[in-house]
Design a protein around this motif. Structure first.
Motif, mmCIF file in Angstrom:
data_model
loop_
_atom_site.group_PDB
_atom_site.id
_atom_site.type_symbol
_atom_site.label_atom_id
_atom_site.label_comp_id
_atom_site.label_asym_id
_atom_site.label_seq_id
_atom_site.Cartn_x
_atom_site.Cartn_y
_atom_site.Cartn_z
ATOM 1 N N THR A 143 73.390 78.825 39.248
ATOM 2 C CA THR A 143 73.288 80.056 38.770
ATOM 3 C C THR A 143 74.238 81.007 39.194
ATOM 4 N N HIS A 144 74.932 80.859 40.302
ATOM 5 C CA HIS A 144 76.222 81.555 40.771
ATOM 6 C C HIS A 144 76.873 80.626 41.916
ATOM 7 N N MET A 145 77.917 81.249 42.197
ATOM 8 C CA MET A 145 78.683 80.378 43.377
ATOM 9 C C MET A 145 78.495 80.954 44.716
ATOM 10 N N PRO B 244 77.437 80.367 48.434
ATOM 11 C CA PRO B 244 77.110 78.872 49.066
ATOM 12 C C PRO B 244 75.592 78.557 49.232
ATOM 13 N N ASP B 245 74.730 79.440 49.449
ATOM 14 C CA ASP B 245 73.474 78.825 49.309
ATOM 15 C C ASP B 245 72.741 78.590 48.083
ATOM 16 N N HIS B 246 73.502 78.572 47.047
ATOM 17 C CA HIS B 246 73.145 78.022 45.730
ATOM 18 C C HIS B 246 73.949 77.009 45.145
ATOM 19 N N CYS B 247 75.119 76.466 45.749
ATOM 20 C CA CYS B 247 75.913 75.411 45.015
ATOM 21 C C CYS B 247 76.483 74.489 46.215
ATOM 22 N N GLY C 143 67.329 83.130 39.855
ATOM 23 C CA GLY C 143 68.639 83.262 40.769
ATOM 24 C C GLY C 143 68.504 84.297 41.848
ATOM 25 N N ASP C 144 69.847 84.986 42.019
ATOM 26 C CA ASP C 144 69.817 85.929 42.687
ATOM 27 C C ASP C 144 70.145 87.081 41.889
ATOM 28 N N VAL C 145 69.460 88.294 42.130
ATOM 29 C CA VAL C 145 69.909 89.391 40.882
ATOM 30 C C VAL C 145 70.646 90.659 41.859
ATOM 31 N N THR D 237 60.633 83.095 46.283
ATOM 32 C CA THR D 237 61.204 82.298 47.044
ATOM 33 C C THR D 237 62.702 82.856 47.428
ATOM 34 N N HIS D 238 63.670 82.127 48.031
ATOM 35 C CA HIS D 238 65.027 82.937 48.614
ATOM 36 C C HIS D 238 64.413 83.984 49.549
ATOM 37 N N ILE D 239 63.602 83.025 50.755
ATOM 38 C CA ILE D 239 63.040 84.031 51.611
ATOM 39 C C ILE D 239 63.761 84.283 53.030
#
Ligand SMILES: [Zn+2]
Ligand SMILES: [Zn+2]
Length: 258
Positions: A61-63, A65-68, A177-179, A222-224
């Protein structure tokens, strides 16, 4: 096998002992799909006995680090277990050249891997379709606050960040994702069957009200971030008061049948 989602990483950007960073797998009979791939995803895949050979496609969803950042370890694990099937990776366009080049930096040369990696971009609107899934990307403002630095330093970053609507037959699954804020979610939420939403960059009370008015059938936070751990009971109680359907906090290994 029944169709299901398994949460592989439920932590925010701050690494935690009991949670990996953002990732979940959607399993169907024929193949599996990975959404985001933060640090710890490969360990979590092993811990929760996910058949990772079945993962055909990864969506980032985006770059942050916690996502990719887990992509690289996952590719290494696939290489070490002699994967043969090709792998598709959908990335924000801004990262494409750098990710390909970083794989070479890491000595994960395409020629050596033994399986093909095909790269594609996540684009606003409908960008993915196969016999199981249709996915639409909604650009959001999560990375907008970086504009000044990017301009000042003349960087190439385009602040690409997406929320996703995943259609699986007649089911609508939304992954935030993150918003940047609640406005990023308003358009995409109505009548979702399953909502997987981050709960870190949002006012919780307003988020719960939006979920309620959007008639979401099942909600997973999530993403807590660590500071929210002690608030979980209070928030769950509030969600129940508001009669939010199927409300729960994610944990690594949480399985949702589809
Ligand atoms: Zn994040
Ligand atoms: Zn982020």
């Amino acid at each position: 096998m029944n169709k299901r989602i398994v949460i592989l990483g439920s932590a925010s950007g701050m690494p935690q002992a009991e949670r990996s960073s953002s990732s979940f797998v959607l399993e169907t009979n024929s193949q599996s799909y990975l959404f985001d791939c933060g640090e710890g995803t490969s360990s979590s895949i092993l811990k929760h006995k996910i058949d990772y050979d079945k993962i055909s496609t990864i969506f980032i969803t985006h770059m942050h680090p916690d996502h990719c950042i887990g992509i690289f370890s996952l590719i290494q694990m696939m290489y070490l277990t002699q994967r043969e099937k090709s792998l598709e990776i959908f990335l924000p366009e801004e990262s494409m050249t750098q990710v390909k080049s970083f794989l070479n930096t890491l000595y994960l040369f395409q020629e050596k891997l033994g399986f093909e990696i095909y790269f594609y971009t996540v684009k606003p609107g409908s960008f993915y379709k196969d016999p199981n899934l249709k996915i639409k990307a909604f650009p959001n403002l999560h990375l907008a606050e970086n504009g000044k630095i990017i301009e000042k330093e003349k960087l190439l970053n385009k602040m690409e960040s997406f929320s996703l609507e995943i259609r699986l037959k007649n089911k609508k699954i939304v992954y935030s994702g993150d918003v940047g804020g609640l406005d990023d979610l308003k358009m995409i939420l109505p009548d979702s069957d399953i909502l997987l939403t981050e709960c870190m960059h949002l006012d919780i009370e307003r988020l719960l009200a939006l979920i309620k008015s959007s008639k979401v059938k099942s909600t997973v936070f999530t993403h807590i971030p660590p500071e929210l751990e002690k608030e979980k009971e209070v928030i769950t109680k509030r969600a129940n008061e508001l009669k939010i359907k199927g409300f729960q906090f994610a944990f690594d290994g949480l399985a949702l049948s589809l």
